[in-house]
Design a protein around this motif. Sequence first.
Motif, mmCIF file in Angstrom:
data_model
loop_
_atom_site.group_PDB
_atom_site.id
_atom_site.type_symbol
_atom_site.label_atom_id
_atom_site.label_comp_id
_atom_site.label_asym_id
_atom_site.label_seq_id
_atom_site.Cartn_x
_atom_site.Cartn_y
_atom_site.Cartn_z
ATOM 1 N N LYS A 19 -6.926 -0.512 -10.241
ATOM 2 C CA LYS A 19 -7.907 0.521 -10.567
ATOM 3 C C LYS A 19 -8.267 1.390 -9.376
ATOM 4 O O LYS A 19 -8.633 2.554 -9.526
ATOM 5 C CB LYS A 19 -9.172 -0.128 -11.137
ATOM 6 C CG LYS A 19 -8.968 -0.800 -12.491
ATOM 7 C CD LYS A 19 -10.255 -1.395 -13.028
ATOM 8 C CE LYS A 19 -10.034 -2.054 -14.378
ATOM 9 N NZ LYS A 19 -11.290 -2.659 -14.908
ATOM 10 N N SER A 20 -8.145 0.832 -8.192
ATOM 11 C CA SER A 20 -8.530 1.580 -6.996
ATOM 12 C C SER A 20 -7.438 2.521 -6.505
ATOM 13 O O SER A 20 -7.651 3.295 -5.574
ATOM 14 C CB SER A 20 -8.892 0.617 -5.859
ATOM 15 O OG SER A 20 -7.764 -0.203 -5.531
ATOM 16 N N VAL A 21 -6.248 2.462 -7.132
ATOM 17 C CA VAL A 21 -5.110 3.258 -6.661
ATOM 18 C C VAL A 21 -4.845 4.397 -7.641
ATOM 19 O O VAL A 21 -4.599 4.137 -8.823
ATOM 20 C CB VAL A 21 -3.846 2.381 -6.526
ATOM 21 C CG1 VAL A 21 -2.673 3.223 -6.021
ATOM 22 C CG2 VAL A 21 -4.106 1.213 -5.595
ATOM 23 N N LYS A 73 0.827 -1.207 0.000
ATOM 24 C CA LYS A 73 0.000 0.000 0.000
ATOM 25 C C LYS A 73 0.858 1.253 0.000
ATOM 26 O O LYS A 73 0.584 2.222 -0.715
ATOM 27 C CB LYS A 73 -0.924 0.004 1.220
ATOM 28 C CG LYS A 73 -2.086 -0.976 1.155
ATOM 29 C CD LYS A 73 -2.969 -0.832 2.390
ATOM 30 C CE LYS A 73 -4.179 -1.754 2.335
ATOM 31 N NZ LYS A 73 -5.026 -1.607 3.546
#
Length: 690
Positions: free
Chosen positions: A424-426, A408
């Motif tokens: 895609k979420s980052v 992360k």
Amino acid sequence: MSAARRIALIAAAFLGAACGLSPPARAAPDPAPFADNADSVAVVIGNRSYKQTVPVDFAHNDAEAIRSYLIGRLGYREGNVFVLKDATLNEFNQAFGTERNPQAGRLWRSVREGRSNVFVYFSGHGVPDLTTRQPFLLPQDGNPNQGESGYSLETLYRNLDLVKRKIGPERQLVVMVDACFTGETGRKGESLLAVSAPGFAPAKPKAESGIVRLVATSGATPANWDETNRLGLLTSRFLMGVSGQADAKEAQGDGDGLVQWAELKRYLRSEVAEGARRASGREQVPEVDDAPIVLKASLPVEAVAGGVAALRDEAAWQRAQALGTREAFEAYVGSCGETCTYRSQAMDRLLSGRRRDAAAIDQENWAKFGAQRQYQAYLDSCGEVCAYRGIAEGYLGGSNPGSDPRVKRCDELAVGTDDPDRPKSVPGVKLGRIEASAAIEACRAAASAYPNLRRLDYQLGRAYDRAERSKEAFAAYDRAAKAGSSAAMNNLATLHEYGQGVKRSQAEAYRLYRQAGEAGNVVALANAARMLEYGNGIPKDDAQAVALYKRAVAGGDVASISKLVPHYASGAYGFPKDLRQGFDLFRQAADKGDPVAMATMATLIDNGFSRYFPGVRSADMVLRALKKGELGAASVSATDTAQQKLRPETIRTVQRAIKDADYYPGALDGRFNPVFVRALDQYARANEAE
């Protein structure tokens, strides 16, 4: 220049070839002072031992730390950094010249007109002459009670003014003095002088125009030491500040990876004052001149690496406390590294309301099994408390290694905006906004834990790229490329093409560009086409270059459009002879939100092609481009170096809009003056629309 950044600049530079009448203009170089130090010169003096008074305990450490920074971080040549330890008066005269013969000094003879920056550093005793009320630097053989045995600070500044005139107004001369001039030693109740002079504030010599001064203290207060790092307090905080601490948002910086001099000044005045109060209970406020200097945040030198790690650990703990969530404390424990001051407090917060012995058992199990890499055994041992579950599962190749705090953190600091492997979420991180030292530390840990997750090596390469550590960037990109990362292949190819971190091989660069292009990387396709177009180390092949440019444009590479437009004008290579179709490619890209296309349209409108863009005003396109943030600002600024430039009337309209928004204080002169360029960037970042 880093690979990824070069690609962005090449794309912006294509503005100059929108009509295909000339090769693309080269992007303007980075204007930041202190960026080029190949011919820069420094004199670094650390006077620890004195014949006629007490020592300055850490002065040699100070000199070595500054030497390491100048050579290892600012790029000074080792032979151009003159280090003097326990310098005598004769050595001062040899270095800087005398009052009667200011040009006899080694520094004057060594600098090169228009090419040298200069850094002068002194750590040791400074003493006031009670008769003349002038301060002087105390040589190793000097008597603190005899001003004539010292080197006058007034003489130093007078001689350095001549050096500044020689190097010219575009170069910088910085003088840093980690000493005070009150006659005190830094130890309470101890004086260098035979006659007590409490509260003595020596007269300040005038620093002539253009000299930038950093002096440890102003007024009648002594200079302090940083006992933890074994350095002078000003030196310690300076080295911490330029490593990125002054740019950090916790220190009221903007976090852009560049240490503006104003950020450094604010940081030094705050941190030195606080450090002095903690160390001695006395005031110390450094005197720092204003300057138009920008420094790239860099890895801390060894002398302050531990101190910087402690500060970052403190900041991470404060963030965890501010969030107050279980995930925040788990992230702190899982990513704090060797410096982990608050591990026990974090564990207490994680285990609030539970038995302390369960936490102790879990900690023991992790220490035992984690060290032996027996992660399944650790999971099997888990009971009520299992603080390291996510990390252990990640090591075992769990379905979601992105839950590991190390991954992360690496994603947060360095994930590529252009990387198809990006989750895609980052959100992506632009290269210019990577905080290199923190990203290197995070991604090195993540890539080591997950060697099969290729994006982590690519992100580590980007972090090294940002720090301009080309050999390490090459190694990281190479690992990611061999694992199939097309983004890494492209950047690796650029390093081969320009011989950065590896022996130059244009044939290998072309091979990698084609390999990345066939894997779907349109920028790599354009780079391969460029090599074919100009015959860069490979046979020139215009027809194949055009074919690759067409594929790149079809994939969304706006910079390649400029390579196709001339063929719409001439009808070559099977293109329809219809310039409108070529210009429509820019319109289509602009409608999709590309700032390079918007800036190109603006220049075309201002250079006689407005009939192809009916109802569109060039100034409106420029302002739309700026809404795309720093890439938009870079695209607009690039029009100043392109063949087709914006008209002064358009620039004045944009200046007026930015001035009305309170970002531009300068004149409406219709030019890309330095104040306007800075305002463009500030306005673009503040008004960025995703």
